[in-house]
Design a protein around this motif. Structure first.
Motif, PDB file in Angstrom:
ATOM      1  N   ILE A 142     -40.205  13.592  20.753  1.00 46.51           N
ATOM      2  CA  ILE A 142     -38.995  12.830  20.460  1.00 46.51           C
ATOM      3  C   ILE A 142     -39.259  11.334  20.673  1.00 46.51           C
ATOM      4  N   PRO A 168     -27.329  15.858  21.152  1.00 49.59           N
ATOM      5  CA  PRO A 168     -28.388  14.873  20.868  1.00 49.59           C
ATOM      6  C   PRO A 168     -27.903  13.427  20.981  1.00 49.59           C
ATOM      7  N   ILE A 172     -30.516  12.216  23.559  1.00 47.45           N
ATOM      8  CA  ILE A 172     -31.568  11.506  22.824  1.00 47.45           C
ATOM      9  C   ILE A 172     -31.227  10.031  22.638  1.00 47.45           C
ATOM     10  N   ASN A 176     -31.273   6.762  25.852  1.00 45.02           N
ATOM     11  CA  ASN A 176     -32.377   5.863  25.492  1.00 45.02           C
ATOM     12  C   ASN A 176     -31.886   4.551  24.887  1.00 45.02           C
ATOM     13  N   TRP A 232     -38.314  18.793  20.417  1.00 45.22           N
ATOM     14  CA  TRP A 232     -37.359  18.497  21.502  1.00 45.22           C
ATOM     15  C   TRP A 232     -36.398  19.655  21.669  1.00 45.22           C
ATOM     16  N   SER A 234     -32.915  20.714  24.132  1.00 45.89           N
ATOM     17  CA  SER A 234     -31.895  20.221  25.063  1.00 45.89           C
ATOM     18  C   SER A 234     -31.769  21.107  26.297  1.00 45.89           C
TER      19      SER A 234
END
Length: 336
Positions: A142, A168, A172, A176, A232, A234
């Motif tokens: 990812i 996500p 994700i 980030n 990826w 979760s």
């Protein structure tokens, strides 16, 4: 007090008691009549894949539900999750299969209430959000995808999808500090099945989809599944809930819940029902409540909190007030 006035007071009291009893009886009769009047129910099914596939898997369950309850149950399909939520909101859908995010919307906006959840074949009560790439993709993680995002086409799920969008978006993108709307060369929205097929066929570079949909692709289209590599996964997401409208009659609710929690477990058709459950990638259903949505509510609030903290256009006072409100809600959820 003379005898005449005492009799008059007794008559007035008796009249009030009789009137109250009559009203109560009338209300009970009306409720019973309302229950008897339920002839058709629409069961909403969120659009995780094509309507054809979903109908093929769910229709035998709905047919059996019709037989057990004596109420005709129709499958209700829409092109997106919002169509099912709005269907419930306006009384066109009385119950259905949801993801946790869409169930939260149904509970908050459409008089919905969680009454059960699915159980996975291995007995676990959850599933995962996945990101996949084509098997020969140079993107191995990812981190690679985020690093190379400006040159990639990325597939994401319906905005009301838990695994396709909410999870996500938080794990994700929010964690980030990435804005998914602007990070990629192109971002496309579609259902889980379509995202898997698009990755396998090299139509997009990477995409989000649910682990249960991937399991069905592995079973039905193994050649397609082999073209996709997972980069990826979760944390565990609570299993998909079943939701009904709160205003369904109590006896109808009792019949529906009894059907689902015993489906594939008891009765003369249990063996056949287990076969049907296997097609859905489930082992059964268990009783649940709105409380299963609390982790999803926390995710949504954490996501909102991150956006607020990064918003340079808000005044300090407005930001503090909104953050205080989110923190209060998070605290309340932690206690529940």
């Amino acid at each position: 007090m003379n005898i005449t006035s005492s009799i008059q007071e007794f008559q007035i009291m008796f009249a009030k008691l009789f009137s109250g009893a009559a009203i109560t009886m009338a209300m009970l009769a009306a409720a019973a009549a309302h229950a008897d009047d339920v002839k058709v129910l629409n069961f909403g099914i969120i659009s995780t894949e094509s309507s054809k596939n979903l109908k093929q898997d769910w229709q035998p369950v709905l047919d059996e539900l019709s037989k057990r309850t004596g109420i005709k149950v129709n499958g209700f399909f829409a092109s997106d999750y919002a169509g099912i939520i709005e269907g419930m909101r306006f009384g066109k859908v009385q119950m259905g299969w949801f993801g946790n995010k869409s169930a939260m919307e149904a509970v908050d906006r459409a008089s919905g209430e969680v009454f059960a959840h699915v159980v996975n074949p291995d007995g676990s009560a959850g599933y995962y959000s996945l990101v996949g790439v084509q098997k020969d993709s140079p993107n191995k993680s990812i981190e690679d995808i985020l690093k190379n995002a400006k040159g990639l086409t990325f597939g994401i799920g319906d905005p009301n999808s838990t695994s396709g969008f909410l999870v996500p978006s938080y794990y994700i993108f929010a964690k980030n500090n990435v804005d998914s709307k602007t990070a990629f060369k192109v971002i496309r929205t579609s259902n889980h099945e379509a995202n898997i097929l698009a990755v396998a066929n090299k139509q997009i570079d990477a995409a989000v989809f649910a682990s249960d949909t991937m399991a069905r692709i592995e079973e039905r289209q193994p050649a397609i599944a082999k073209e996709v590599r997972i980069v990826w996964k979760s944390p565990l997401i609570a299993a998909d809930p079943l939701v009904w409208r709160k205003d369904l009659p109590a006896d109808v609710k009792a019949k529906i819940k009894d059907f689902f929690v015993n489906y594939g477990k008891t009765g003369p058709n249990a063996a056949q029902e287990k076969v049907q459950l296997a097609k859905l990638e489930y082992s059964g259903f268990e009783e649940s409540s709105d409380a299963q949505l609390n982790p999803i509510r926390q995710l949504e609030l954490f996501k909102q909190k991150g956006k607020l903290e990064a918003d340079a256009n808000l005044s300090a006072d407005d930001k503090k007030a909104k953050l205080d409100d989110i923190n209060r809600k998070l605290s309340d959820l932690a206690k529940s």
